[in-house]
Motif scaffolding. Structure first.
Motif, PDB file in Angstrom:
ATOM      1  N   CYS A  66       0.758  -1.214  -0.135  1.00 44.82           N
ATOM      2  CA  CYS A  66      -0.109  -0.062  -0.078  1.00 44.82           C
ATOM      3  C   CYS A  66       0.815   1.446   0.181  1.00 44.82           C
ATOM      4  CB  CYS A  66      -1.027   0.009   1.224  1.00 44.82           C
ATOM      5  SG  CYS A  66      -2.275  -1.171   1.211  1.00 44.82           S
ATOM      6  N   HIS A  67       2.166   1.319   0.453  1.00 46.29           N
ATOM      7  CA  HIS A  67       3.009   2.220   0.859  1.00 46.29           C
ATOM      8  C   HIS A  67       4.207   2.359   0.031  1.00 46.29           C
ATOM      9  CE1 HIS A  67       0.005   4.203   3.711  1.00 46.29           C
ATOM     10  NE2 HIS A  67      -0.178   2.954   4.306  1.00 46.29           N
ATOM     11  N   GLN A  68       4.598   3.153  -0.884  1.00 46.76           N
ATOM     12  CA  GLN A  68       5.791   3.426  -1.169  1.00 46.76           C
ATOM     13  C   GLN A  68       6.580   4.417  -0.506  1.00 46.76           C
ATOM     14  OE1 GLN A  68       6.116   3.843  -5.359  1.00 46.76           O
ATOM     15  NE2 GLN A  68       4.360   2.873  -5.674  1.00 46.76           N
ATOM     16  N   ARG A  74       5.472   6.841  -5.071  1.00 44.90           N
ATOM     17  CA  ARG A  74       4.455   7.595  -5.425  1.00 44.90           C
ATOM     18  C   ARG A  74       3.316   6.911  -4.729  1.00 44.90           C
ATOM     19  NH1 ARG A  74       7.449   6.487 -10.017  1.00 44.90           N
ATOM     20  NH2 ARG A  74       7.313   8.217 -11.979  1.00 44.90           N
ATOM     21  N   ASN A  75       1.941   7.888  -4.656  1.00 45.48           N
ATOM     22  CA  ASN A  75       0.987   7.371  -4.062  1.00 45.48           C
ATOM     23  C   ASN A  75       0.457   6.184  -4.672  1.00 45.48           C
ATOM     24  OD1 ASN A  75       1.084   9.839  -2.603  1.00 45.48           O
ATOM     25  ND2 ASN A  75       0.066  10.900  -4.033  1.00 45.48           N
ATOM     26  N   PRO A 162       5.323  12.766  -6.344  1.00 41.99           N
ATOM     27  CA  PRO A 162       4.806  11.445  -6.102  1.00 41.99           C
ATOM     28  C   PRO A 162       3.335  11.488  -6.317  1.00 41.99           C
ATOM     29  CG  PRO A 162       5.128  13.572  -4.480  1.00 41.99           C
ATOM     30  CD  PRO A 162       5.915  13.791  -5.533  1.00 41.99           C
ATOM     31  N   THR A 163       2.639  12.662  -6.899  1.00 42.66           N
ATOM     32  CA  THR A 163       1.204  12.562  -7.340  1.00 42.66           C
ATOM     33  C   THR A 163       1.178  11.948  -8.705  1.00 42.66           C
ATOM     34  OG1 THR A 163       1.354  14.913  -8.024  1.00 42.66           O
ATOM     35  CG2 THR A 163       0.643  14.415  -5.599  1.00 42.66           C
ATOM     36  N   ALA A 164       2.016  11.689  -9.527  1.00 41.86           N
ATOM     37  CA  ALA A 164       1.910  11.384 -10.711  1.00 41.86           C
ATOM     38  C   ALA A 164       1.622   9.733 -10.725  1.00 41.86           C
ATOM     39  CB  ALA A 164       2.927  11.713 -11.624  1.00 41.86           C
ATOM     40  N   ALA A 165       0.915   9.176 -11.708  1.00 35.98           N
ATOM     41  CA  ALA A 165       0.699   7.808 -11.814  1.00 35.98           C
ATOM     42  C   ALA A 165       2.135   7.297 -12.513  1.00 35.98           C
ATOM     43  CB  ALA A 165      -0.487   7.483 -12.801  1.00 35.98           C
ATOM     44  N   ALA A 166       2.399   6.166 -12.157  1.00 34.00           N
ATOM     45  CA  ALA A 166       3.456   5.515 -12.662  1.00 34.00           C
ATOM     46  C   ALA A 166       3.234   5.006 -13.964  1.00 34.00           C
ATOM     47  CB  ALA A 166       3.875   4.239 -11.575  1.00 34.00           C
ATOM     48  N   PRO A 167       4.158   4.979 -14.902  1.00 27.17           N
ATOM     49  CA  PRO A 167       3.859   4.556 -16.286  1.00 27.17           C
ATOM     50  C   PRO A 167       3.555   3.035 -16.166  1.00 27.17           C
ATOM     51  CG  PRO A 167       6.179   4.759 -15.919  1.00 27.17           C
ATOM     52  CD  PRO A 167       5.475   5.415 -14.879  1.00 27.17           C
ATOM     53  N   PRO A 213      -6.076   4.199  -6.829  1.00 30.46           N
ATOM     54  CA  PRO A 213      -5.557   4.376  -8.166  1.00 30.46           C
ATOM     55  C   PRO A 213      -5.877   3.248  -9.130  1.00 30.46           C
ATOM     56  CG  PRO A 213      -3.902   5.093  -6.545  1.00 30.46           C
ATOM     57  CD  PRO A 213      -5.085   4.343  -5.702  1.00 30.46           C
ATOM     58  N   ASN A 214      -6.088   3.325 -10.420  1.00 25.86           N
ATOM     59  CA  ASN A 214      -6.343   2.401 -11.397  1.00 25.86           C
ATOM     60  C   ASN A 214      -5.244   1.308 -11.573  1.00 25.86           C
ATOM     61  OD1 ASN A 214      -8.698   3.864 -12.067  1.00 25.86           O
ATOM     62  ND2 ASN A 214      -8.440   3.744 -14.141  1.00 25.86           N
ATOM     63  N   GLU A 215      -4.128   1.800 -11.368  1.00 23.50           N
ATOM     64  CA  GLU A 215      -3.109   0.647 -11.592  1.00 23.50           C
ATOM     65  C   GLU A 215      -3.114  -0.364 -10.353  1.00 23.50           C
ATOM     66  OE1 GLU A 215       0.799   1.807 -12.665  1.00 23.50           O
ATOM     67  OE2 GLU A 215      -0.024   3.002 -14.535  1.00 23.50           O
ATOM     68  N   ALA A 216      -3.192   0.194  -9.143  1.00 23.78           N
ATOM     69  CA  ALA A 216      -3.197  -0.535  -8.005  1.00 23.78           C
ATOM     70  C   ALA A 216      -4.330  -1.551  -7.788  1.00 23.78           C
ATOM     71  CB  ALA A 216      -2.999   0.350  -6.699  1.00 23.78           C
TER      72      ALA A 216
END
Length: 259
Positions: A66-68, A74-75, A162-167, A213-216
């Protein structure tokens, strides 16, 4: 003559009791006692939270889902933990906190060793209504260790955007991650999900899936679908879900705000 002797007896200086006791110990023994007390004072005057960082790193493995933290953090399901110490609770832009956590921040809660210790001991008692489903870390020495690890990592490795979605990575579920999910279709599909997971985002024994977030979200469903995660109910639920359905569910639950 008798008067002189009597006067001397009266005015003879008395040795204080503390000095008499002190003199009864050999000098070497007194030195050892002093050294021991000095050592104890040095230990107790140090930081209460000077825990075992290596042990803290081991304990943190349970938090990684859950936490990076660290370079490029990132979040995700939870907020990133870089710059945690001195941060106002519920204050990272772009992360969907529960109303309870945001209210705590507005009331003045700032994360430091003491507040983290209380939160990790029993999150729902310290922040009633938190989305965090973790029940708590009972052992004080474990909390001390993980706080020491977090402090070392948070200071040493500030996050990058940190607020950007990872690619999207070439990983399980990557095809679904690149689909723009239909939130309305996701709402239609969600009826079975909400038999267990609360739309309010509360986590009363079952983790919240609101605001992920979608990816998670997609990654988690594919891990159940592929038996990487071992919850039997979730494995059965995801067995017949395809990319479109999973992307739709991610879009729907990600669009909801926790209460």
């Amino acid at each position: 003559m008798r008067l002189q002797i009597y006067t001397q007896a009266i005015w003879r200086p008395r040795v204080p009791s503390s000095n008499r006791v002190r003199s009864s110990f050999p000098q070497t023994t007194r030195a050892l006692i002093f050294a021991g007390l000095t050592a104890i004072g040095a230990l107790t005057s140090g930081s209460t939270f000077a825990g075992d960082i290596q042990q803290g790193e081991k304990l943190y493995k349970a938090c990684k889902a859950c936490h990076q933290i660290g370079e490029g953090a990132r979040n995700g399901v939870g907020p990133h933990l870089d710059g945690l110490f001195g941060r106002v609770a519920g204050s990272i832009d772009g992360f969907k906190y529960s109303n309870a956590m945001k209210a705590k921040g507005e009331d003045g809660l700032v994360w430091d060793e003491a507040s983290l210790d209380q939160y990790l001991a029993k999150p729902r008692a310290f922040v009633p209504g938190t989305r965090m489903s973790y029940l708590g870390m009972k052992k004080p020495e474990d909390r001390t260790a993980i706080i020491a690890y977090l402090k070392a990592q948070s200071v040493a490795a500030p996050s990058v955007d940190p607020t950007a979605a990872a690619p999207a990575r070439a990983e399980i579920g990557s095809a679904a991650m690149q689909i723009e999910g239909d939130a309305e279709y996701g709402e239609y599909l969600s009826s079975e999900c909400v038999t267990c997971h609360q739309l309010s985002g509360h986590a009363d024994g079952i983790p919240s899936i609101v605001g992920w977030p979608n990816e998670a979200f997609i990654r988690a469903l594919f891990e159940y679908k592929s038996n990487i995660r071992t919850n039997q109910v979730m494995q059965n639920m995801t067995l017949n879900l395809g990319n479109e359905e999973i992307a739709a569910l991610a879009a729907y639950f990600g669009s909801l705000d926790p209460k």
